[in-house]
Motif scaffolding. Structure first.
Motif, PDB file in Angstrom:
ATOM      1  N   GLY A  87     -11.464  -1.582   2.546  1.00 56.63           N
ATOM      2  CA  GLY A  87     -11.246  -2.234   1.139  1.00 56.63           C
ATOM      3  C   GLY A  87     -10.940  -1.387   0.109  1.00 56.63           C
ATOM      4  O   GLY A  87     -11.005  -1.706  -1.063  1.00 56.63           O
ATOM      5  N   GLU A  88     -10.646  -0.190   0.367  1.00 60.26           N
ATOM      6  CA  GLU A  88     -10.543   0.842  -0.638  1.00 60.26           C
ATOM      7  C   GLU A  88      -9.149   0.936  -0.718  1.00 60.26           C
ATOM      8  O   GLU A  88      -8.413   1.535   0.078  1.00 60.26           O
ATOM      9  CB  GLU A  88     -11.196   2.245  -0.238  1.00 60.26           C
ATOM     10  CG  GLU A  88     -11.126   3.089  -1.646  1.00 60.26           C
ATOM     11  CD  GLU A  88     -11.936   4.345  -1.181  1.00 60.26           C
ATOM     12  OE1 GLU A  88     -13.149   4.604  -1.786  1.00 60.26           O
ATOM     13  OE2 GLU A  88     -11.357   5.257  -0.067  1.00 60.26           O
ATOM     14  N   SER A  89      -8.282   0.344  -1.835  1.00 57.31           N
ATOM     15  CA  SER A  89      -6.746   0.343  -1.787  1.00 57.31           C
ATOM     16  C   SER A  89      -6.448   0.601  -3.564  1.00 57.31           C
ATOM     17  O   SER A  89      -7.432   0.518  -4.450  1.00 57.31           O
ATOM     18  CB  SER A  89      -6.177  -0.825  -1.401  1.00 57.31           C
ATOM     19  OG  SER A  89      -6.673  -2.013  -2.365  1.00 57.31           O
ATOM     20  N   ARG A 128      -2.293   9.862  10.723  1.00 60.05           N
ATOM     21  CA  ARG A 128      -3.026   8.617  10.056  1.00 60.05           C
ATOM     22  C   ARG A 128      -2.941   8.473   8.564  1.00 60.05           C
ATOM     23  O   ARG A 128      -2.835   7.738   8.071  1.00 60.05           O
ATOM     24  CB  ARG A 128      -4.538   8.607  10.343  1.00 60.05           C
ATOM     25  CG  ARG A 128      -5.343   7.606   9.795  1.00 60.05           C
ATOM     26  CD  ARG A 128      -4.961   6.258   9.987  1.00 60.05           C
ATOM     27  NE  ARG A 128      -5.847   5.151   9.519  1.00 60.05           N
ATOM     28  CZ  ARG A 128      -5.339   3.998   9.251  1.00 60.05           C
ATOM     29  NH1 ARG A 128      -4.035   3.712   9.284  1.00 60.05           N
ATOM     30  NH2 ARG A 128      -6.112   3.259   8.808  1.00 60.05           N
ATOM     31  N   MET A 129      -2.900   9.778   8.108  1.00 58.01           N
ATOM     32  CA  MET A 129      -2.958   9.861   6.763  1.00 58.01           C
ATOM     33  C   MET A 129      -1.299   9.596   6.230  1.00 58.01           C
ATOM     34  O   MET A 129      -1.001   8.803   5.054  1.00 58.01           O
ATOM     35  CB  MET A 129      -2.886  11.501   6.211  1.00 58.01           C
ATOM     36  CG  MET A 129      -2.540  11.785   4.592  1.00 58.01           C
ATOM     37  SD  MET A 129      -3.793  10.903   3.577  1.00 58.01           S
ATOM     38  CE  MET A 129      -5.216  12.232   3.836  1.00 58.01           C
ATOM     39  N   GLN A 169       1.331   2.938   3.383  1.00 51.77           N
ATOM     40  CA  GLN A 169       0.427   1.636   3.007  1.00 51.77           C
ATOM     41  C   GLN A 169       0.217   1.511   1.419  1.00 51.77           C
ATOM     42  O   GLN A 169       0.442   0.786   0.802  1.00 51.77           O
ATOM     43  CB  GLN A 169      -0.848   1.417   3.557  1.00 51.77           C
ATOM     44  CG  GLN A 169      -1.656   0.230   3.321  1.00 51.77           C
ATOM     45  CD  GLN A 169      -2.991   0.125   4.083  1.00 51.77           C
ATOM     46  OE1 GLN A 169      -3.264   0.601   5.193  1.00 51.77           O
ATOM     47  NE2 GLN A 169      -3.945  -0.327   3.308  1.00 51.77           N
ATOM     48  N   ARG A 170      -0.190   2.897   0.941  1.00 50.11           N
ATOM     49  CA  ARG A 170      -0.480   2.967  -0.455  1.00 50.11           C
ATOM     50  C   ARG A 170       0.914   2.980  -1.421  1.00 50.11           C
ATOM     51  O   ARG A 170       0.641   2.335  -2.277  1.00 50.11           O
ATOM     52  CB  ARG A 170      -1.181   4.212  -0.722  1.00 50.11           C
ATOM     53  CG  ARG A 170      -2.633   4.345  -0.190  1.00 50.11           C
ATOM     54  CD  ARG A 170      -3.609   3.171  -0.899  1.00 50.11           C
ATOM     55  NE  ARG A 170      -4.654   3.278  -0.192  1.00 50.11           N
ATOM     56  CZ  ARG A 170      -6.057   4.215  -0.855  1.00 50.11           C
ATOM     57  NH1 ARG A 170      -5.648   4.857  -1.859  1.00 50.11           N
ATOM     58  NH2 ARG A 170      -7.245   3.950  -0.315  1.00 50.11           N
ATOM     59  N   ALA A 184       3.644   0.112  -5.661  1.00 53.53           N
ATOM     60  CA  ALA A 184       4.650  -0.467  -5.969  1.00 53.53           C
ATOM     61  C   ALA A 184       4.274  -2.034  -6.499  1.00 53.53           C
ATOM     62  O   ALA A 184       4.938  -2.496  -7.627  1.00 53.53           O
ATOM     63  CB  ALA A 184       5.679  -0.607  -5.171  1.00 53.53           C
ATOM     64  N   ALA A 185       3.476  -2.793  -5.803  1.00 57.17           N
ATOM     65  CA  ALA A 185       3.256  -4.018  -6.211  1.00 57.17           C
ATOM     66  C   ALA A 185       2.330  -4.049  -7.694  1.00 57.17           C
ATOM     67  O   ALA A 185       2.496  -4.867  -8.271  1.00 57.17           O
ATOM     68  CB  ALA A 185       2.379  -4.690  -5.170  1.00 57.17           C
ATOM     69  N   LEU A 186       1.266  -2.865  -7.762  1.00 57.68           N
ATOM     70  CA  LEU A 186       0.929  -2.827  -8.998  1.00 57.68           C
ATOM     71  C   LEU A 186       1.819  -2.477 -10.096  1.00 57.68           C
ATOM     72  O   LEU A 186       1.697  -2.995 -11.109  1.00 57.68           O
ATOM     73  CB  LEU A 186      -0.375  -1.618  -8.872  1.00 57.68           C
ATOM     74  CG  LEU A 186      -1.638  -2.058  -8.188  1.00 57.68           C
ATOM     75  CD1 LEU A 186      -2.648  -0.939  -7.987  1.00 57.68           C
ATOM     76  CD2 LEU A 186      -2.094  -3.276  -8.714  1.00 57.68           C
TER      77      LEU A 186
END
Length: 222
Positions: free
Chosen positions: A78-80, A135-136, A142-143, A148-150
């Motif tokens: 949930g941390e994004s 994983r990073m 993903q970030r 980009a959406a923000l």
């Protein structure tokens, strides 16, 4: 005002207390996961062992993290980027997009430096456990999409506008590069920085990151 509404309203401090307790649990899971990884390796302990040391249930662990890797990295569920969407999209707080991005990215880096594990400790974990790097990379990709959406939301851009993707990828790369460069540098500066508090580490990182962004901005001033 309706008296029953006053009576039924939760105490003003209840939410902050709950959030404080949740943050304390999350930090404890991160701290113990990093310590156990340093001592035994990522495969040298189970999630159940980690939970026992922290004093929480296995179910509680998965309320915070998807895996041991994420716990070590500090990437909580949930941390994004969306967590900071309100402040980022508030142009009165940061009129310039570059300033808003700087604030957003430095806040994210704080999640990796919010306990006693210094950047040197983090680098040692990444070197000893290649799966953490993998994983990073997944989390970074993903970030990129979230950022980009923000940017599109803040700037009122169409989905097909490539500006947001280019800026998100460039700035994220600069942030990650600064983190690892800073990690190597902190290993070479001696005991003072090595034993410094997370706040001091973050201040040094932010200064280095802002300097790089200043260099980058010169490209668009030519």
């Amino acid at each position: 005002m309706n008296q029953s509404a006053i009576t039924d309203a939760p105490p003003p401090t209840s939410v902050s207390h709950r959030e404080s307790k949740r943050e304390k649990t999350r930090l404890s899971l991160i701290r113990h996961a990093r310590r156990l990884t340093a001592e035994r390796g990522l495969g040298g302990f189970t999630i159940d062992e980690l939970c026992t040391q922290v004093g929480v249930s296995r179910r509680t662990f998965f309320n915070y993290f998807a895996s041991k890797d994420d716990a070590v990295i500090g990437a909580a569920l949930g941390e994004s980027w969306a967590t900071y969407a309100t402040d980022f999209c508030n142009t009165s707080t940061h009129p310039r997009l570059l300033d808003a991005l700087t604030a957003l990215l430095t806040q994210t880096m704080r999640t990796m430096l919010r306990d006693e594990h210094t950047p040197q400790h983090m680098m040692e974990l990444f070197v000893s456990e290649p799966s953490l790097f993998a994983r990073m990379k997944e989390l970074t990709n993903q970030r990129h999409r979230e950022l980009a959406a923000l940017i599109r939301e803040r700037e009122g851009l169409d989905d097909g506008d490539g500006f947001a993707e280019v800026i998100a990828e460039t700035l994220s790369h600069v942030a990650v590069h600064t983190f690892f460069e800073f990690t190597h540098r902190s290993c070479e500066t001696g005991v003072a920085l090595h034993e410094a508090s997370p706040d001091l580490h973050m201040a040094v990182f932010e200064e280095a990151f802002r300097t790089k962004l200043t260099y980058l901005s010169r490209l668009f001033q030519q």
